[in-house]
Design a protein around this motif. Structure first.
Motif, mmCIF file in Angstrom:
data_model
loop_
_atom_site.group_PDB
_atom_site.id
_atom_site.type_symbol
_atom_site.label_atom_id
_atom_site.label_comp_id
_atom_site.label_asym_id
_atom_site.label_seq_id
_atom_site.Cartn_x
_atom_site.Cartn_y
_atom_site.Cartn_z
ATOM 1 N N PRO A 299 9.564 -67.162 21.769
ATOM 2 C CA PRO A 299 10.072 -67.480 20.431
ATOM 3 C C PRO A 299 9.226 -68.509 19.684
ATOM 4 C CG PRO A 299 11.876 -67.368 21.999
ATOM 5 C CD PRO A 299 10.603 -67.320 22.801
ATOM 6 N N GLU A 300 8.506 -69.363 20.420
ATOM 7 C CA GLU A 300 7.602 -70.321 19.776
ATOM 8 C C GLU A 300 6.403 -69.607 19.165
ATOM 9 O OE1 GLU A 300 6.636 -73.977 21.996
ATOM 10 O OE2 GLU A 300 8.041 -73.276 23.532
ATOM 11 N N VAL A 301 5.913 -68.591 19.862
ATOM 12 C CA VAL A 301 4.707 -67.884 19.422
ATOM 13 C C VAL A 301 5.043 -66.827 18.365
ATOM 14 C CG1 VAL A 301 2.710 -66.554 20.189
ATOM 15 C CG2 VAL A 301 3.683 -68.274 21.687
ATOM 16 N N GLY A 302 6.196 -66.213 18.494
ATOM 17 C CA GLY A 302 6.589 -65.171 17.542
ATOM 18 C C GLY A 302 7.304 -65.686 16.324
ATOM 19 N N GLY A 303 7.830 -66.933 16.399
ATOM 20 C CA GLY A 303 8.528 -67.514 15.261
ATOM 21 C C GLY A 303 9.644 -66.623 14.752
ATOM 22 N N ASP A 304 9.815 -66.607 13.437
ATOM 23 C CA ASP A 304 10.832 -65.730 12.849
ATOM 24 C C ASP A 304 10.213 -64.419 12.355
ATOM 25 O OD1 ASP A 304 9.427 -66.629 10.662
ATOM 26 O OD2 ASP A 304 11.168 -67.271 9.508
ATOM 27 N N VAL A 305 9.015 -64.119 12.886
ATOM 28 C CA VAL A 305 8.301 -62.906 12.488
ATOM 29 C C VAL A 305 8.556 -61.772 13.485
ATOM 30 C CG1 VAL A 305 6.064 -61.956 11.807
ATOM 31 C CG2 VAL A 305 6.519 -64.383 11.490
ATOM 32 N N ALA A 306 8.633 -62.108 14.771
ATOM 33 C CA ALA A 306 8.849 -61.093 15.800
ATOM 34 C C ALA A 306 10.320 -60.693 15.871
ATOM 35 C CB ALA A 306 8.385 -61.621 17.163
ATOM 36 N N THR A 307 10.567 -59.542 16.488
ATOM 37 C CA THR A 307 11.918 -59.093 16.811
ATOM 38 C C THR A 307 12.134 -59.352 18.301
ATOM 39 O OG1 THR A 307 11.844 -57.357 15.127
ATOM 40 C CG2 THR A 307 13.487 -57.112 16.877
ATOM 41 N N TYR A 308 13.283 -59.909 18.659
ATOM 42 C CA TYR A 308 13.502 -60.334 20.036
ATOM 43 C C TYR A 308 14.558 -59.490 20.745
ATOM 44 C CZ TYR A 308 10.807 -64.323 18.497
ATOM 45 O OH TYR A 308 9.803 -65.108 17.990
ATOM 46 N N PHE A 309 14.431 -59.454 22.083
ATOM 47 C CA PHE A 309 15.417 -58.766 22.911
ATOM 48 C C PHE A 309 15.596 -59.505 24.226
ATOM 49 C CE2 PHE A 309 11.285 -56.501 23.438
ATOM 50 C CZ PHE A 309 11.030 -56.787 24.778
ATOM 51 N N ASP A 310 16.690 -59.193 24.899
ATOM 52 C CA ASP A 310 16.938 -59.711 26.243
ATOM 53 C C ASP A 310 16.186 -58.810 27.216
ATOM 54 O OD1 ASP A 310 17.861 -60.362 28.764
ATOM 55 O OD2 ASP A 310 19.988 -60.346 28.230
ATOM 56 N N PRO A 311 15.147 -59.317 27.895
ATOM 57 C CA PRO A 311 14.314 -58.454 28.740
ATOM 58 C C PRO A 311 15.039 -57.883 29.955
ATOM 59 C CG PRO A 311 13.759 -60.751 29.104
ATOM 60 C CD PRO A 311 14.702 -60.726 27.934
ATOM 61 N N LYS A 312 16.194 -58.449 30.285
ATOM 62 C CA LYS A 312 16.951 -57.960 31.437
ATOM 63 C C LYS A 312 18.021 -56.939 31.046
ATOM 64 C CE LYS A 312 16.231 -62.192 34.139
ATOM 65 N NZ LYS A 312 16.890 -63.326 34.863
ATOM 66 N N ASP A 313 18.118 -56.662 29.751
ATOM 67 C CA ASP A 313 19.143 -55.740 29.244
ATOM 68 C C ASP A 313 18.464 -54.550 28.555
ATOM 69 O OD1 ASP A 313 21.184 -54.393 28.018
ATOM 70 O OD2 ASP A 313 21.945 -56.105 26.870
ATOM 71 N N PRO A 314 18.400 -53.389 29.204
ATOM 72 C CA PRO A 314 17.720 -52.226 28.621
ATOM 73 C C PRO A 314 18.257 -51.832 27.246
ATOM 74 C CG PRO A 314 18.174 -51.843 30.937
ATOM 75 C CD PRO A 314 18.891 -53.106 30.569
ATOM 76 N N SER A 315 19.553 -51.991 27.021
ATOM 77 C CA SER A 315 20.102 -51.616 25.715
ATOM 78 C C SER A 315 19.605 -52.565 24.625
ATOM 79 C CB SER A 315 21.635 -51.624 25.753
ATOM 80 O OG SER A 315 22.138 -52.931 26.008
ATOM 81 N N SER A 316 19.408 -53.843 24.971
ATOM 82 C CA SER A 316 18.861 -54.807 24.022
ATOM 83 C C SER A 316 17.412 -54.454 23.687
ATOM 84 C CB SER A 316 18.934 -56.220 24.604
ATOM 85 O OG SER A 316 18.322 -57.167 23.749
ATOM 86 N N VAL A 317 16.654 -54.064 24.718
ATOM 87 C CA VAL A 317 15.264 -53.637 24.495
ATOM 88 C C VAL A 317 15.236 -52.418 23.584
ATOM 89 C CG1 VAL A 317 13.148 -52.796 25.593
ATOM 90 C CG2 VAL A 317 14.538 -54.538 26.749
ATOM 91 N N ALA A 318 16.060 -51.436 23.884
ATOM 92 C CA ALA A 318 16.091 -50.198 23.107
ATOM 93 C C ALA A 318 16.422 -50.471 21.641
ATOM 94 C CB ALA A 318 17.116 -49.226 23.711
ATOM 95 N N GLN A 319 17.400 -51.333 21.396
ATOM 96 C CA GLN A 319 17.798 -51.637 20.020
ATOM 97 C C GLN A 319 16.670 -52.312 19.246
ATOM 98 O OE1 GLN A 319 21.457 -53.886 20.319
ATOM 99 N NE2 GLN A 319 22.478 -52.239 21.454
ATOM 100 N N ALA A 320 15.949 -53.202 19.924
ATOM 101 C CA ALA A 320 14.831 -53.888 19.269
ATOM 102 C C ALA A 320 13.723 -52.896 18.920
ATOM 103 C CB ALA A 320 14.296 -54.995 20.166
#
Length: 361
Positions: A299-320
């Protein structure tokens, strides 16, 4: 005008990825007077006038025994910069040490043995006690040092990294050759992953998320890195039913890497832990949106420009992935403004200033 300190650096890792990328840029711009390493590799950096041969593996007792203590002592450097945690235990001069991450302590279960864990546990402790200044890439790594060792925050300084100048936006016609080179269908959206198979890189988490992504049939996931060379029948992809949607590009040239960033519609970094996350900035510099983990330094490197997900939750990854796959070109000004804050010149200047402080110049 203050006198410039005589700075030496252990540059043995200059030809590697990751830390090597940092060393390559620092050798050109910091103003080192002495570099330790392979003379053949160091010959590419005439900016450093003195080279001391030091050819030894990284980690373990051999590098401690082979360290050129006497030769370096004769050169009388004001400060020795160790760009990784593997400090020379018997060196008595002033040292500044860069700690990029504490992956080995955060995820000890990924190490091959308890002995390796104990080695890193000791070496990080030694750095905290011995270094005159500790340099980190992120607040995340600083916080880890405090968490594990109650490190003295007054001697920890953050110095940001950056994307190289070769990472730039390119016209579509300059990168279209990649469709044929890597057998990428022209009518599909491209998700790009650059990395390896180390457990904390969490490739399986990305594959699980991609398998759950709506509209994945209209996409191709391109995997870049040495680990993917010849990996055409990976069991995980087959089990998830995405083998036909996944392309293993293998190791690519730097030119092809820059062009793949440009060709991609979305860059994805699913790591469980990163000390910085250079590929995020590299993708941004090429105008490509990023979806990455919401963990550690990212989050420090991506700031408010990147889209984030929970890497341990496949549904969170899919939504992102679903949210970001069609966003290329929508936030170019925002991306450019963010990336402009990170430069290797600034990184080098700050390292030189820190060395001057440590040297008392």
């Amino acid at each position: 005008m203050k006198e410039m300190p005589k700075i030496a650096i252990d540059a043995r890792m200059v030809s590697r990825s990751g830390i090597g990328t940092c060393i390559q840029h620092w050798l050109k711009d910091v103003g080192y007077k002495i570099a330790l390493g392979d003379p053949k590799e160091l010959a590419e950096y005439p900016e450093v006038p003195k080279h001391i041969p030091f050819i030894s593996g990284i980690y373990g007792y051999k590098e401690q025994l082979n360290f050129p203590y006497c030769k370096l002592r004769r050169e009388k450097p004001d400060v020795l910069h160790i760009p990784h945690c593997n400090v020379p235990l018997f060196y008595r001069g002033k040292m500044m040490v860069t700690i990029h991450d504490l992956t080995h302590l955060v995820y000890p279960e990924f190490l091959p043995s308890k002995i390796v864990h104990l080695y890193f546990k000791f070496i990080f402790w030694f750095v905290c006690k011995r270094a005159n200044r500790i340099i980190v890439d992120s607040e995340s790594t600083k916080n880890d040092l405090v968490r594990f060792y109650n490190a003295d925050t007054s001697k920890i300084t953050k110095v940001l990294l950056a994307a190289g100048k070769e990472f730039i936006r390119k016209p579509k016609e300059d990168v279209e050759y990649l469709y044929e080179k890597f057998n990428i269908p022209r009518d599909k959206k491209i998700l790009l992953y650059v990395g390896n198979l180390l457990p904390h890189k969490n490739l399986n988490g990305l594959l699980d998320g991609f398998a759950q992504m709506k509209g994945k049939e209209d996409c191709r996931l391109v995997l870049v890195g040495k680990a993917f060379a010849g990996r055409t029948n990976a069991t995980k992809e087959s089990d998830l039913g995405i083998a036909d949607l996944t392309i293993h590009a293998g190791m690519v040239s730097q030119d092809d890497l820059v062009n793949l960033y440009n060709l991609a519609d979305l860059f994805v970094l699913p790591s469980l832990y990163e000390g910085f996350g250079l590929p995020v900035l590299e993708a941004f510099a090429c105008g490509t949106p990023v979806a990455c983990s919401n963990t550690s330094s990212l989050p420090e490197v991506g700031g408010d420009v990147a889209t984030y997900f929970d890497p341990k939750d496949p549904s969170s990854v899919a939504q992102a992935l679903e949210k970001s796959i069609d966003s290329k070109g929508m936030f170019d000004d925002k991306i450019d403004a963010w990336v402009s804050q990170f430069t290797w010149e600034k990184s080098a200047r700050e390292l030189a200033e820190i060395a001057a402080e440590v040297a008392g110049k």
